[in-house]
Design a protein around this motif. Sequence first.
Motif, short mmCIF file in Angstrom:
data_model
loop_
_atom_site.label_atom_id
_atom_site.label_comp_id
_atom_site.label_asym_id
_atom_site.label_seq_id
_atom_site.Cartn_x
_atom_site.Cartn_y
_atom_site.Cartn_z
N UNK A 73 -5.86 -7.64 1.05
CA UNK A 73 -6.20 -6.40 1.75
C UNK A 73 -4.97 -5.92 2.48
N UNK A 74 -5.00 -4.68 2.96
CA UNK A 74 -3.91 -4.17 3.78
C UNK A 74 -3.84 -4.98 5.06
N UNK A 75 -2.64 -5.25 5.52
CA UNK A 75 -2.48 -6.15 6.66
C UNK A 75 -2.97 -5.56 7.96
N UNK A 76 -2.95 -4.24 8.09
CA UNK A 76 -3.31 -3.64 9.38
C UNK A 76 -3.55 -2.15 9.21
N UNK A 77 -4.20 -1.53 10.21
CA UNK A 77 -4.33 -0.07 10.19
C UNK A 77 -2.99 0.64 10.18
N UNK A 78 -1.95 0.01 10.73
CA UNK A 78 -0.62 0.64 10.73
C UNK A 78 -0.10 0.82 9.31
N UNK A 79 -0.38 -0.15 8.44
CA UNK A 79 0.04 -0.02 7.04
C UNK A 79 -0.72 1.12 6.37
N UNK A 80 -2.03 1.22 6.66
CA UNK A 80 -2.82 2.31 6.09
C UNK A 80 -2.32 3.66 6.58
N UNK A 81 -1.98 3.75 7.86
CA UNK A 81 -1.48 5.01 8.41
C UNK A 81 -0.16 5.40 7.76
N UNK A 82 0.70 4.40 7.50
CA UNK A 82 1.96 4.67 6.82
C UNK A 82 1.71 5.25 5.43
N UNK A 83 0.78 4.67 4.69
CA UNK A 83 0.49 5.14 3.33
C UNK A 83 -0.10 6.55 3.35
N UNK A 84 -1.01 6.81 4.29
CA UNK A 84 -1.60 8.15 4.38
C UNK A 84 -0.52 9.18 4.70
N UNK A 85 0.42 8.81 5.57
CA UNK A 85 1.51 9.74 5.92
C UNK A 85 2.41 9.99 4.71
N UNK A 86 2.69 8.94 3.93
CA UNK A 86 3.51 9.11 2.74
C UNK A 86 2.82 10.05 1.75
N UNK A 87 1.49 9.91 1.61
CA UNK A 87 0.76 10.80 0.71
C UNK A 87 0.83 12.24 1.18
N UNK A 88 0.78 12.45 2.50
CA UNK A 88 0.87 13.80 3.03
C UNK A 88 2.23 14.42 2.73
N UNK A 89 3.30 13.63 2.94
CA UNK A 89 4.64 14.14 2.66
C UNK A 89 4.83 14.36 1.16
N UNK A 90 4.34 13.43 0.35
CA UNK A 90 4.48 13.55 -1.10
C UNK A 90 3.77 14.81 -1.61
N UNK A 91 2.60 15.09 -1.04
CA UNK A 91 1.88 16.27 -1.46
C UNK A 91 2.61 17.55 -1.13
N UNK A 92 3.34 17.57 -0.02
CA UNK A 92 4.11 18.74 0.35
C UNK A 92 5.36 18.88 -0.50
N UNK A 93 5.92 17.73 -0.91
CA UNK A 93 7.19 17.75 -1.64
C UNK A 93 7.03 18.16 -3.09
#
Length: 237
Positions: A73-93
Amino acid sequence: MLTTANVAEIAGLVGEPARAAMLLALMEGRALSAGELARAAGVAAPTASGHLGRMDAAGLLAIERQGRHRYHRLASPAVAAMLESIMAVAGQAVRRPVVRTGPRDAALRRARTCYDHLAGRIAVAVADRMIARGGLELSADGGVLTGRGEALLRAIGADPDAIRAASRGRRTWCRPCMDWSERRPHLGGAVGAALLDAYLGNGWMRRVQGSRAVTVTPAGRLALDRAFGFDPVVWDD
């Protein structure tokens, strides 16, 4: 001490397509076996094991053991937040022609899990309505529930005192999490997780097997409208 090498290591791990696919599969919040993650990434089992070992060593994953079986599983909510942020940036790019997406895509945009809390149009609308009604104060760094906000949580079956006691010293109380499809924040942290638990526990929402999508039941739609006073556009596809 944080160094550029540390940042580059994490970026490199997440940036490899097979590893990225495994991490995104775990965003549903469930623990999955190596075989299930290998299928999600489209790689052979030995290759998947190598990827999982590297991500575990870097602190991106945690392992749960049940008898002879091992689940990741993901190690922490911080890892999940990082992935969600990457998806947001990727969607804009990404720049591409607009394509009409199918029903499953619409369901993910409406409501989905983001590790242990709710994301999508409904989750963003919840944050918006709580702010508009004076129940929530949200900044770039965190969030504060007012007395009105705590009363709202109690009304839907989430006790703020119990949430605070369970989360004290272990995780962020309330924070904004950038929504990759809406490009605006929904609620993460202990409060976000408690809201999703309440929606599911009340039978207002149901998880979709094999997907991050969450469906809203007819009773849930009525209850959410009563609780938050949504604009009808929230329910549009």
